[in-house]
Design a protein around this motif. Structure first.
Motif, mmCIF file in Angstrom:
data_model
loop_
_atom_site.group_PDB
_atom_site.id
_atom_site.type_symbol
_atom_site.label_atom_id
_atom_site.label_comp_id
_atom_site.label_asym_id
_atom_site.label_seq_id
_atom_site.Cartn_x
_atom_site.Cartn_y
_atom_site.Cartn_z
ATOM 1 N N ALA A 95 -1.619 -7.412 4.767
ATOM 2 C CA ALA A 95 -1.111 -7.111 6.099
ATOM 3 C C ALA A 95 0.324 -6.602 6.040
ATOM 4 O O ALA A 95 0.699 -5.664 6.752
ATOM 5 C CB ALA A 95 -1.191 -8.364 6.973
ATOM 6 N N CYS A 136 -3.548 -8.512 14.199
ATOM 7 C CA CYS A 136 -4.989 -8.225 14.223
ATOM 8 C C CYS A 136 -5.540 -7.897 12.834
ATOM 9 O O CYS A 136 -6.764 -7.866 12.636
ATOM 10 C CB CYS A 136 -5.270 -7.044 15.151
ATOM 11 S SG CYS A 136 -4.879 -7.339 16.894
ATOM 12 N N HIS A 137 -4.654 -7.652 11.891
ATOM 13 C CA HIS A 137 -5.063 -7.118 10.597
ATOM 14 C C HIS A 137 -5.977 -8.069 9.821
ATOM 15 O O HIS A 137 -6.978 -7.644 9.215
ATOM 16 C CB HIS A 137 -3.820 -6.798 9.756
ATOM 17 C CG HIS A 137 -4.109 -6.095 8.466
ATOM 18 N ND1 HIS A 137 -4.494 -6.773 7.322
ATOM 19 C CD2 HIS A 137 -4.067 -4.788 8.138
ATOM 20 C CE1 HIS A 137 -4.677 -5.901 6.344
ATOM 21 N NE2 HIS A 137 -4.434 -4.696 6.803
ATOM 22 N N ARG A 147 -2.587 5.523 2.268
ATOM 23 C CA ARG A 147 -3.388 4.456 2.863
ATOM 24 C C ARG A 147 -4.662 5.022 3.485
ATOM 25 O O ARG A 147 -5.748 4.470 3.309
ATOM 26 C CB ARG A 147 -2.568 3.716 3.921
ATOM 27 C CG ARG A 147 -3.272 2.484 4.494
ATOM 28 C CD ARG A 147 -2.520 1.943 5.694
ATOM 29 N NE ARG A 147 -3.045 0.656 6.113
ATOM 30 C CZ ARG A 147 -4.162 0.481 6.832
ATOM 31 N NH1 ARG A 147 -4.878 1.534 7.191
ATOM 32 N NH2 ARG A 147 -4.556 -0.741 7.184
ATOM 33 N N THR A 170 -0.375 -5.212 16.004
ATOM 34 C CA THR A 170 -1.300 -4.617 15.033
ATOM 35 C C THR A 170 -1.364 -5.468 13.769
ATOM 36 O O THR A 170 -2.435 -5.672 13.190
ATOM 37 C CB THR A 170 -0.851 -3.185 14.689
ATOM 38 O OG1 THR A 170 -0.827 -2.403 15.881
ATOM 39 C CG2 THR A 170 -1.793 -2.536 13.695
ATOM 40 N N LEU A 171 -0.218 -5.978 13.318
ATOM 41 C CA LEU A 171 -0.163 -6.854 12.158
ATOM 42 C C LEU A 171 -0.968 -8.130 12.390
ATOM 43 O O LEU A 171 -1.691 -8.601 11.509
ATOM 44 C CB LEU A 171 1.295 -7.190 11.846
ATOM 45 C CG LEU A 171 1.578 -8.123 10.667
ATOM 46 C CD1 LEU A 171 1.251 -7.441 9.353
ATOM 47 C CD2 LEU A 171 3.057 -8.551 10.679
ATOM 48 N N TYR A 223 -3.576 6.061 9.963
ATOM 49 C CA TYR A 223 -2.206 5.545 10.026
ATOM 50 C C TYR A 223 -1.201 6.676 10.208
ATOM 51 O O TYR A 223 -0.136 6.474 10.805
ATOM 52 C CB TYR A 223 -1.892 4.718 8.765
ATOM 53 C CG TYR A 223 -1.809 3.245 9.063
ATOM 54 C CD1 TYR A 223 -2.916 2.568 9.557
ATOM 55 C CD2 TYR A 223 -0.634 2.525 8.883
ATOM 56 C CE1 TYR A 223 -2.853 1.215 9.859
ATOM 57 C CE2 TYR A 223 -0.550 1.176 9.175
ATOM 58 C CZ TYR A 223 -1.654 0.528 9.668
ATOM 59 O OH TYR A 223 -1.574 -0.805 9.985
ATOM 60 N N TYR A 279 -7.756 0.832 14.406
ATOM 61 C CA TYR A 279 -8.912 -0.012 14.151
ATOM 62 C C TYR A 279 -10.222 0.680 14.538
ATOM 63 O O TYR A 279 -10.245 1.682 15.249
ATOM 64 C CB TYR A 279 -8.754 -1.347 14.880
ATOM 65 C CG TYR A 279 -7.653 -2.191 14.279
ATOM 66 C CD1 TYR A 279 -7.742 -2.627 12.961
ATOM 67 C CD2 TYR A 279 -6.517 -2.524 15.001
ATOM 68 C CE1 TYR A 279 -6.734 -3.387 12.384
ATOM 69 C CE2 TYR A 279 -5.504 -3.289 14.428
ATOM 70 C CZ TYR A 279 -5.619 -3.712 13.121
ATOM 71 O OH TYR A 279 -4.618 -4.447 12.540
ATOM 72 N N SER A 326 0.858 -2.865 5.172
ATOM 73 C CA SER A 326 0.676 -1.992 6.332
ATOM 74 C C SER A 326 1.786 -2.200 7.357
ATOM 75 O O SER A 326 2.274 -1.241 7.964
ATOM 76 C CB SER A 326 -0.691 -2.254 6.976
ATOM 77 O OG SER A 326 -1.746 -1.927 6.090
ATOM 78 N N TYR A 346 2.337 -13.099 14.490
ATOM 79 C CA TYR A 346 2.006 -13.287 13.068
ATOM 80 C C TYR A 346 2.893 -14.385 12.509
ATOM 81 O O TYR A 346 4.121 -14.257 12.521
ATOM 82 C CB TYR A 346 2.239 -11.965 12.335
ATOM 83 C CG TYR A 346 1.821 -11.956 10.883
ATOM 84 C CD1 TYR A 346 0.479 -11.866 10.527
ATOM 85 C CD2 TYR A 346 2.769 -12.007 9.864
ATOM 86 C CE1 TYR A 346 0.091 -11.831 9.198
ATOM 87 C CE2 TYR A 346 2.394 -11.964 8.529
ATOM 88 C CZ TYR A 346 1.058 -11.883 8.203
ATOM 89 O OH TYR A 346 0.677 -11.838 6.888
ATOM 90 N N GLY A 404 -9.669 -6.967 8.799
ATOM 91 C CA GLY A 404 -9.881 -6.673 7.394
ATOM 92 C C GLY A 404 -10.640 -7.726 6.617
ATOM 93 O O GLY A 404 -11.299 -7.405 5.618
#
Length: 390
Positions: free
Chosen positions: A245, A103-104, A313, A100-101, A75, A64, A248, A131, A108
């Motif tokens: 999300a 926060c995506h 990516r 991390t997912l 990545y 991030y 990624s 999530y 984004g």
């Protein structure tokens, strides 16, 4: 028997900073995670203190923007860090991927004001995310989710149940997909819900065959009020946010799978070179040598595939198909390699005295999470031949 430290892997470090980062992660994993991994997994203990350490070290913020406390890492680098963590303990590697997912969506699709207010604490403040997409009746068919979000003045009221939530009940924040409009994918909106919100509760964690240290639970929303300032993206944009999300996130699962496979190979090689039968190490026998060679080749191929997808990516190019391919191949590889590792160890491989049986149990879930491998095949085929006609 405690887990052995994984053998060093020749990492692809695009910068000196990345090379130093890999060395830091490897040392942290060896010192803070490996010594107790087997015992804590057996006891079903979640290592919250490890995640606090990762957060304070910046390792939960790697991909991030540094403007919000991130690590500005591509990545290509972030995924190799996940692999290092998962090779020592999948609960930690997968947990970092899930955080991390979670926060995506904010990173984004949140507004500049939302990111400035909320993202720094999520990335480096010791918080842990979850999530919430799947539901008891909406797994692979996520667009049919039923959790409702009803507008009430400046708030939204969320009601429903999410299922199979990693960190369910212990997360500090939840990225939640809920139905704010009509049926189908276009009626879904994303929200960022605090873990201590009134009306939010979690069921008893699921009893799983592996990943016992990572809590997976249903999360209940009983009239949970969320201010509109915590809506992420536009109304009805939630499914698009979720798919972005997941593309990624699938790369994160692929990297974790290769980490588990590498750990299993390391254990198999260590055993085969030390175990003697018929007067010589069992690694001298062609049957085992070929098996180990195949395991190593499959791991190298999986690693190359997830890194190739990561570079797409990082370059801002489409990578959804390649992410699905990487998730499919790497998790299937992990299942095959861990099963073969148990075979290399023979009877000892079937006992809890050696970690390979745990790796085999853990590998199975990676073929299921973030879209089953059957779903990955559908995604890949759709990219190749177009959506199925009715």
């Amino acid at each position: 028997m405690p887990d052995h430290a994984p053998q060093p892997v020749d990492r692809i470090a695009p910068t000196d900073e990345a090379r130093e980062l890999f060395a830091l992660v490897r040392e942290l994993a060896r010192r803070e995670i490996a010594p107790t991994a087997a015992d804590e997994e057996e006891a079903g203990r979640f290592p919250r203190e490890v995640f606090t350490l990762l957060s304070r070290s910046g390792l939960l913020a790697l991909p991030y923007d540094s403007a919000y406390g991130g690590g500005d890492q591509p990545y290509e680098v972030y995924l190799q860090v996940l692999e290092e963590l998962a090779a020592v303990r999948l609960t930690v590697g997968l947990g970092a991927s899930v955080h991390t997912l979670a926060c995506h969506a904010l990173a984004g699709f949140g507004t500049k004001e939302q990111r400035a207010e909320l993202l720094p604490a999520m990335l480096g403040g010791g918080l842990l995310g979850a999530y919430c997409l799947s539901e008891p009746a909406a797994g692979s068919d996520a667009a049919s989710l039923r959790t409702k979000a009803v507008r009430d003045g400046d708030d939204w009221v969320l009601t429903g149940t999410k299922a199979w939530i990693t960190h369910g009940g212990i997360a500090d924040f939840y990225t939640v997909l809920a139905r704010s409009g009509g049926p189908g994918a276009r009626g879904i909106t994303a929200y960022l819900v605090p873990g201590d919100a009134p009306g939010l509760s979690a069921a008893v964690p699921e009893r799983k065959m592996g990943m016992k240290g990572s809590p997976t639970a249903q999360v209940h929303f009983d009239g949970v009020r969320v201010p509109d300032s915590r809506r992420l993206g536009e109304e009805g944009q939630g499914f698009t946010i979720a798919l972005a999300a997941l593309d990624s996130g699938r790369l994160g699962i692929a990297a974790c799978a290769i980490g588990v496979a590498q750990a299993a190979l390391d254990g198999a090689v260590e055993y085969a070179t030390g175990r003697r039968q018929f007067g010589r190490p069992v690694a001298d026998f062609q049957g085992l040598r070929f098996l180990l060679a195949d395991m190593a080749t499959q791991i190298a191929a999986g690693r190359a595939l997830y890194l190739a997808a990561a570079r797409l990516r990082d370059a801002g190019l489409p990578f959804a198909k390649e992410a699905a391919m990487a998730k499919l191949m790497c998790t299937d590889t992990a299942m095959k390699v861990t099963t073969d590792a148990v075979q290399v160890l023979g009877g000892y491989g079937y006992t809890a005295d050696f970690p390979v049986e745990r790796y085999m149990r853990e590998a199975k879930v990676l073929q299921i999470v973030e879209g089953t491998n059957q779903i990955q095949r559908m995604v890949i085929a759709r990219h190749l031949a177009g959506p199925e006609s009715r």
